[in-house]
Design a protein around this motif. Structure first.
Motif, PDB file in Angstrom:
ATOM      1  N   GLN A   1      -0.369  -4.732   2.654  1.00 45.64           N
ATOM      2  CA  GLN A   1      -1.763  -4.495   3.033  1.00 45.64           C
ATOM      3  C   GLN A   1      -2.125  -5.266   4.294  1.00 45.64           C
ATOM      4  OE1 GLN A   1      -5.475  -6.192   0.923  1.00 45.64           O
ATOM      5  NE2 GLN A   1      -5.120  -4.222  -0.070  1.00 45.64           N
TER       6      GLN A   1
ATOM      7  N   GLN B   1      -7.832  -3.927   6.074  1.00 44.42           N
ATOM      8  CA  GLN B   1      -7.881  -2.999   4.953  1.00 44.42           C
ATOM      9  C   GLN B   1      -9.308  -2.632   4.551  1.00 44.42           C
ATOM     10  OE1 GLN B   1      -5.456  -1.448   3.310  1.00 44.42           O
ATOM     11  NE2 GLN B   1      -6.640  -0.609   1.599  1.00 44.42           N
ATOM     12  N   ASP B   2     -10.216  -3.598   4.538  1.00 46.84           N
ATOM     13  CA  ASP B   2     -11.574  -3.369   4.047  1.00 46.84           C
ATOM     14  C   ASP B   2     -12.576  -3.086   5.166  1.00 46.84           C
ATOM     15  OD1 ASP B   2     -10.732  -3.790   1.397  1.00 46.84           O
ATOM     16  OD2 ASP B   2     -10.923  -5.962   1.643  1.00 46.84           O
TER      17      ASP B   2
ATOM     18  N   THR C   1       1.010  -3.183   9.620  1.00 52.07           N
ATOM     19  CA  THR C   1       0.234  -2.131   8.961  1.00 52.07           C
ATOM     20  C   THR C   1      -0.994  -1.764   9.781  1.00 52.07           C
ATOM     21  OG1 THR C   1       1.016  -2.914   6.805  1.00 52.07           O
ATOM     22  CG2 THR C   1      -0.941  -1.495   6.819  1.00 52.07           C
ATOM     23  N   ASP C   2      -1.727  -2.765  10.232  1.00 47.61           N
ATOM     24  CA  ASP C   2      -2.933  -2.501  11.017  1.00 47.61           C
ATOM     25  C   ASP C   2      -2.621  -1.786  12.322  1.00 47.61           C
ATOM     26  OD1 ASP C   2      -4.702  -3.873   9.204  1.00 47.61           O
ATOM     27  OD2 ASP C   2      -3.964  -5.763  10.003  1.00 47.61           O
TER      28      ASP C   2
ATOM     29  N   ILE D   1       0.828  -1.210   0.000  1.00 44.10           N
ATOM     30  CA  ILE D   1       0.000   0.000   0.000  1.00 44.10           C
ATOM     31  C   ILE D   1       0.864   1.263   0.000  1.00 44.10           C
ATOM     32  CG2 ILE D   1      -1.906  -1.158   1.152  1.00 44.10           C
ATOM     33  CD1 ILE D   1      -1.054   0.275   3.729  1.00 44.10           C
TER      34      ILE D   1
ATOM     35  N   ARG E   1       1.725  -8.218   7.970  1.00 47.52           N
ATOM     36  CA  ARG E   1       0.418  -7.607   7.716  1.00 47.52           C
ATOM     37  C   ARG E   1      -0.126  -6.885   8.952  1.00 47.52           C
ATOM     38  NH1 ARG E   1      -3.605 -10.838   3.836  1.00 47.52           N
ATOM     39  NH2 ARG E   1      -4.373  -8.685   3.785  1.00 47.52           N
TER      40      ARG E   1
END
Length: 248
Positions: A16, A20-21, A104-105, A10, A101
């Motif tokens: 990502q 993400q969603d 990122t979060d 990203i 991953r």
């Protein structure tokens, strides 16, 4: 569910995240404002920062600089000594992906509060050196509160404690020392790291409801239970422990 399938970047080298969603976590809603100038909390921040200035140039300072590096594969090794196992893409691919991953979060969850508060970092106030001078330009314009590295380090400590509960105390201690590295580096105040830990814990809780995260967590747990895992160098871990103790 393909837990190790291709994942897009990203930007800024970030993979990502799992969330993400989903509706982003709004950290400015639950992270209080940073200490006001002249307040008791701000004075405590300054005192804690000054106490750690003596570590500049020491082995602890060098370890703090190493802790600051969140690119992979180097970031995967932060908790090796606490876990008693070497985390790598070859040996523990699910755990490696989990760290990539979730970084990122955990880290991005701090930005609503960072952007809202725009607190100046310690080095901008005290004029002293930082342990990663190559990052000076980017840090000058990036808010200090809450600490993104602290959110990541503490969030990872919570994830790893969930995976290996028998190592929880060692892992959580390393997570706490990791956040302290940001103070040693002169890039965060004590209250920045505490607020970062709170955001990391909140993002960790949000991740518990994500199906792909949970599936990857299960696979990572199996990897860490394997009998043939490579272990970190004992002398190196003893040296790390001694260096971390310097900032206690």
């Amino acid at each position: 569910m393909d837990i190790l399938g291709p994942v897009p970047e990203i930007g800024h080298g970030l993979m990502q995240g799992y969330l993400q969603d989903e509706v982003p976590l709004d950290s400015k809603q639950f992270v209080p404002a940073p200490p006001a100038d002249g307040s008791a909390r701000q004075k405590a921040d300054v005192a804690a920062s000054e106490a750690l200035r003596t570590l500049e140039g020491s082995a602890r300072w060098e370890l703090a600089a190493k802790d600051a590096e969140l690119s992979f594969p180097s970031a995967a090794s932060i908790f090796n000594c606490a876990l008693g196992a070497v985390v790598s893409e070859e040996q523990t691919p699910a755990l490696y992906r989990l760290l990539q991953r979730s970084l990122t979060d955990l880290g991005l969850a701090t930005y609503p509060a960072k952007t809202a508060y725009q607190r100046p970092r310690p080095f901008l106030v005290n004029g002293e050196a930082i342990c990663t001078p190559q990052d000076l330009g980017s840090l000058e314009t990036d808010g200090s509160y809450p600490s993104g590295h602290s959110a990541i380090g503490w969030g990872w400590a919570l994830i790893l404690s969930q995976l290996v509960p028998e190592k929880a105390e060692a892992v959580l201690t390393r997570g706490r020392d990791y956040t302290r590295s940001r103070m040693v580096c002169n890039v965060h105040w004590m209250s920045d790291t505490e607020a970062g830990m709170a955001v990391g814990a909140a993002a960790f809780a949000r991740l518990q409801n994500n199906a792909l995260f949970k599936a990857t967590l299960t696979a990572a747990k199996s990897e860490l239970a394997a009998a043939n895992l490579a272990t970190p160098d004992v002398e190196a871990c003893e040296e790390e422990s001694a260096n971390l103790a310097m900032s206690h």
